[in-house]
Design an enzyme around this catalytic site. Structure first.
Site, PDB file in Angstrom:
ATOM      1  N   ALA A   6       0.842  -1.192   0.000  1.00 10.88           N
ATOM      2  CA  ALA A   6       0.000   0.000   0.000  1.00 10.88           C
ATOM      3  C   ALA A   6       0.877   1.243   0.000  1.00 10.88           C
ATOM      4  O   ALA A   6       2.098   1.163   0.164  1.00 10.88           O
ATOM      5  CB  ALA A   6      -0.897  -0.001   1.241  1.00 10.88           C
ATOM      6  N   LYS A   7       0.220   2.364  -0.162  1.00 10.31           N
ATOM      7  CA  LYS A   7       0.899   3.663  -0.176  1.00 10.31           C
ATOM      8  C   LYS A   7       1.803   3.859   1.037  1.00 10.31           C
ATOM      9  O   LYS A   7       2.905   4.375   0.939  1.00 10.31           O
ATOM     10  CB  LYS A   7      -0.162   4.769  -0.168  1.00 10.31           C
ATOM     11  CG  LYS A   7      -0.508   5.289  -1.540  1.00 10.31           C
ATOM     12  CD  LYS A   7       0.051   6.712  -1.688  1.00 10.31           C
ATOM     13  CE  LYS A   7      -0.253   7.322  -3.039  1.00 10.31           C
ATOM     14  NZ  LYS A   7       0.567   6.817  -4.129  1.00 10.31           N
ATOM     15  N   ARG A   8       1.292   3.408   2.206  1.00  9.60           N
ATOM     16  CA  ARG A   8       2.058   3.668   3.437  1.00  9.60           C
ATOM     17  C   ARG A   8       3.402   2.927   3.472  1.00  9.60           C
ATOM     18  O   ARG A   8       4.251   3.242   4.282  1.00  9.60           O
ATOM     19  CB  ARG A   8       1.224   3.344   4.678  1.00  9.60           C
ATOM     20  CG  ARG A   8       0.930   1.900   4.865  1.00  9.60           C
ATOM     21  CD  ARG A   8      -0.107   1.662   5.963  1.00  9.60           C
ATOM     22  NE  ARG A   8      -0.693   0.367   5.773  1.00  9.60           N
ATOM     23  CZ  ARG A   8      -0.097  -0.773   6.093  1.00  9.60           C
ATOM     24  NH1 ARG A   8       1.071  -0.748   6.680  1.00  9.60           N
ATOM     25  NH2 ARG A   8      -0.674  -1.930   5.868  1.00  9.60           N
TER      26      ARG A   8
END
Ligand code: GLU
Length: 342
Positions: free
Chosen positions: A271-273
């Site tokens: 994911a983005k994180r």
């Protein structure tokens, strides 16, 4: 007891090998966000497998989940896949003989399938609310939510009339036979999943008219003549439900190959994180798509570290037996990214 025996699904592999039927594979993204490396991994492998068999590659946009759709995501997915070096013979932007290639334009087909199942007594109206289902279900619901206990399997006209009078509408569920369902996955090998025990009769159309992914994907793959479904491992557990739908609708199932998911260093879905750039970001910051393709191919066991490759270069190397059979943890920040756990 006869009903409790394992149902075996011999998937179309044989059939394809012995007939002239061309291989037709597809990639079916949902436009819920920018494509990430995990999507690119699946798309690349689906493409390479089809091209290695001189098949037809289809792109289908699965946009039924309107609340989760992001404006412009569909266009960005197509742009990013092209940047990576993929092409498709049929799809939303190029058309083709089995269109439309966008699920929200195919609702009449899904409705017809639900009607057919209901008329044949293979699916039924369900008037239960989510709360009622939770109350009567097993104490440890899996990730699919609680198993449906079959309350509406036997129609109760009085209850149905009362709910209709309250302005409620029914959902529709497929009657799931007892016993495990077995099939052969082209990557993960023999599978045996008990849909009845785990999920029970599952929803094919919600009360609000939303068609379940399980139904739409089967109707579309069959209508589009798809013979090979290569997709992420997260969908392995939904395959037996789809096999049941193929059977109940009298359709020939494709061959299934599930490929490992790409995870972040913490083991959660990429994911983005995790600092994972979307494919669009990689494109916009001027990365070499051949480096991205090479890195993805390395994870699939098809290339050596640091090789720069186009998808075309992988066609002669394609071998699903080389794919890892567990999810891959990667560090998307490393140049370009590095496998941490194989
Ligand atoms: N649309 C689904 C997704 O993006 C994939 C469906 C499939 O490949 O069967 O997760």
């Amino acid at each position: 007891m006869a009903e409790c025996t394992t149902r075996w699904y011999l998937i179309a592999v044989h059939h394809d090998a012995t007939s002239a039927r061309p291989v037709r594979g597809r990639f079916a993204p949902s436009p819920t966000g920018d494509p990430h490396l995990g999507n690119a991994f699946t798309a690349l492998l689906a493409w390479v497998s089809v091209r290695a068999q001189q098949g037809v590659f289809v792109l289908r946009m699965e946009d039924l989940d309107k609340p989760r759709e992001r404006p412009g995501a569909a266009e960005r997915i197509l742009r990013a896949l092209r940047w990576l070096g993929l092409d498709w013979d049929e799809g939303p932007d190029v058309g083709g003989p089995f269109g439309p290639y966008v699920q929200s334009e195919r609702l009449d087909l899904y409705e017809a399938a639900v009607r057919r199942l209901v008329e044949a007594g293979l699916a039924y109206e369900c008037w239960c609310s989510r709360k009622e289902i939770a109350v009567v279900s097993a104490p440890h619901p899996g990730e699919e939510g609680p198993r449906y206990p079959g309350t509406c399997r036997t129609p109760d006209p009085t209850r149905a009339a009362a709910r209709r009078a309250q302005g409620r509408l029914p959902s529709f569920r497929l009657r799931v036979p007892r016993g495990p369902i077995a099939f052969e996955d082209g990557v993960f090998g023999p599978q045996r999943i008990d849909v009845d025990a785990q999920v029970g009769d599952f929803v094919i159309r919600r009360a609000d008219g939303f068609f379940a992914y399980q139904l739409a994907v089967v109707v579309d793959d069959a209508a589009m003549g798809i013979t090979e479904v290569l997709r992420g491992e997260d969908l392995l557990s939904s395959t037996p439900r789809q096999l049941l739908l193929y059977e109940k609708l009298g359709l020939a199932p494709p061959r299934f190959l599930h490929v490992p998911l790409l995870l972040g260093p913490d083991g959660a879905r990429l994911a983005k994180r995790h600092g994972a750039a979307s494919l669009v970001e990689l494109m916009e910051r001027g990365e070499d798509p051949r480096a991205v393709c090479g890195a993805l191919a390395t994870l699939a066991g098809l290339a050596r570290d640091g090789e720069r490759l186009t998808p075309r270069d992988l066609v002669a190397r394609w071998d699903p037996a080389r794919l890892p059979r567990i999810s891959l943890r990667i560090d998307p920040n490393a140049a370009l990214f590095r496998t941490q756990v194989a």
